[in-house]
Design a protein around this motif. Structure first.
Motif, PDB file in Angstrom:
ATOM      1  N   SER A  21       0.790  -1.229   0.000  1.00  0.00           N
ATOM      2  CA  SER A  21       0.000   0.000   0.000  1.00  0.00           C
ATOM      3  C   SER A  21       0.828   1.287   0.000  1.00  0.00           C
ATOM      4  N   PRO A  22       1.978   1.387   0.718  1.00  0.00           N
ATOM      5  CA  PRO A  22       2.713   2.662   0.687  1.00  0.00           C
ATOM      6  C   PRO A  22       3.271   3.026  -0.683  1.00  0.00           C
ATOM      7  N   ILE A  37       7.045   8.787   9.581  1.00  0.00           N
ATOM      8  CA  ILE A  37       6.412   8.234  10.784  1.00  0.00           C
ATOM      9  C   ILE A  37       6.162   9.334  11.798  1.00  0.00           C
ATOM     10  N   ALA A  38       7.084  10.310  11.870  1.00  0.00           N
ATOM     11  CA  ALA A  38       6.909  11.408  12.825  1.00  0.00           C
ATOM     12  C   ALA A  38       5.671  12.237  12.509  1.00  0.00           C
ATOM     13  N   ASP A  39       5.250  12.249  11.227  1.00  0.00           N
ATOM     14  CA  ASP A  39       4.052  13.011  10.876  1.00  0.00           C
ATOM     15  C   ASP A  39       2.798  12.433  11.516  1.00  0.00           C
ATOM     16  N   LEU A  40       2.823  11.133  11.821  1.00  0.00           N
ATOM     17  CA  LEU A  40       1.655  10.507  12.436  1.00  0.00           C
ATOM     18  C   LEU A  40       1.444  10.974  13.868  1.00  0.00           C
ATOM     19  N   PHE A  41       2.479  11.506  14.486  1.00  0.00           N
ATOM     20  CA  PHE A  41       2.385  11.936  15.888  1.00  0.00           C
ATOM     21  C   PHE A  41       2.476  13.458  16.047  1.00  0.00           C
ATOM     22  N   GLY A  42       3.157  14.127  15.109  1.00  0.00           N
ATOM     23  CA  GLY A  42       3.303  15.578  15.223  1.00  0.00           C
ATOM     24  C   GLY A  42       2.494  16.367  14.231  1.00  0.00           C
ATOM     25  N   SER A  54       9.494   6.081   6.632  1.00  0.00           N
ATOM     26  CA  SER A  54       8.123   6.395   6.242  1.00  0.00           C
ATOM     27  C   SER A  54       7.165   5.422   6.924  1.00  0.00           C
ATOM     28  N   VAL A  55       5.899   5.508   6.574  1.00  0.00           N
ATOM     29  CA  VAL A  55       4.894   4.621   7.157  1.00  0.00           C
ATOM     30  C   VAL A  55       5.086   3.182   6.694  1.00  0.00           C
ATOM     31  N   LEU A  56       6.000   2.969   5.759  1.00  0.00           N
ATOM     32  CA  LEU A  56       6.281   1.598   5.347  1.00  0.00           C
ATOM     33  C   LEU A  56       6.875   0.779   6.490  1.00  0.00           C
TER      34      LEU A  56
END
Length: 211
Positions: A21-22, A37-42, A54-56
């Motif tokens: 999917s990524p 990945i940091a974008d998911l929390f910040g 990344s989210v991968l």
């Protein structure tokens, strides 16, 4: 056995969909591997992430957990992989909704949510479905108290002269010699010390008459 095979197929399909999917668009034509990945929390930013930042990364980790769960035939590990995939995907959707007007599916102009996100969601659902279908590892039979005492050489052990050992030549504390109760009047039985029947009792030696 059949349930494990079907569940494994569903789980493998879910893991493949999650890792794949990524590499497809998640929102407004932006690939999922471009989100950090940091974008998911910040919060979602315009910065482009490296492949393994990344989210991968969490989705690939979920695929490894899936393989481990299938090797061990563990429904718990497969279900955990599904929770990881769905958890990070839903977290991304929450962060993306905070910086966009709304979450709509891919439109004609390529805006909105893309097929990559749909693959991630489908992968998480397939993992949970596979865990539910699997039967898991076979359970060891549990012995009851009678079987446990027999294995431990207890009173129910037929081979150690226990309670039922008299039938195999054993002697029991509740039985007399050779498995027969002793005569309360001292008369020898048919199976005396030499295997011969003793003389009959004389006058006055027999049991008192019963009225």
């Amino acid at each position: 056995m059949v349930r494990n095979v079907i569940g494994s197929i569903l789980a493998l399909a879910g893991a493949i969909a999650a890792v794949w999917s990524p590499f497809h668009a998640w929102h407004d034509g932006r690939l999922g591997r471009h989100y950090r990945i940091a974008d998911l929390f910040g919060g979602i930013t315009a910065g482009q992430a490296e492949l393994w930042t990344s989210v991968l990364l969490p989705l690939a980790f979920a695929a490894l957990v899936t393989l481990l769960g299938l090797a061990l035939r563990s429904r718990l590990l497969v279900a955990l992989a599904g929770v990881i995939v769905l958890g990070f995907t839903v977290l991304w959707m929450v962060r993306q909704s905070q910086v966009s007007d709304g979450l709509t599916f891919d439109g004609a102009d390529g805006s909105g949510l893309g097929w990559g996100l749909a693959l991630a969601l489908a992968g998480g659902v397939l993992l949970l479905l596979g865990a539910a279908v699997m039967s898991g590892r076979p359970r060891r039979p549990r012995h009851g108290p009678r079987e446990a005492e027999a294995y431990a050489g207890g009173p129910y052990d037929d081979h150690e002269g226990g309670r039922y050992g008299a039938s195999h030549g054993g002697r029991d504390e509740y039985d007399g010699d050779y498995g027969r109760p002793p005569d309360p009047y001292g008369r020898p039985d048919d199976y005396g010390d030499h295997g011969q029947q003793g003389p009959p009792p004389g006058p006055g030696q027999g049991p008192p008459p019963r009225f």
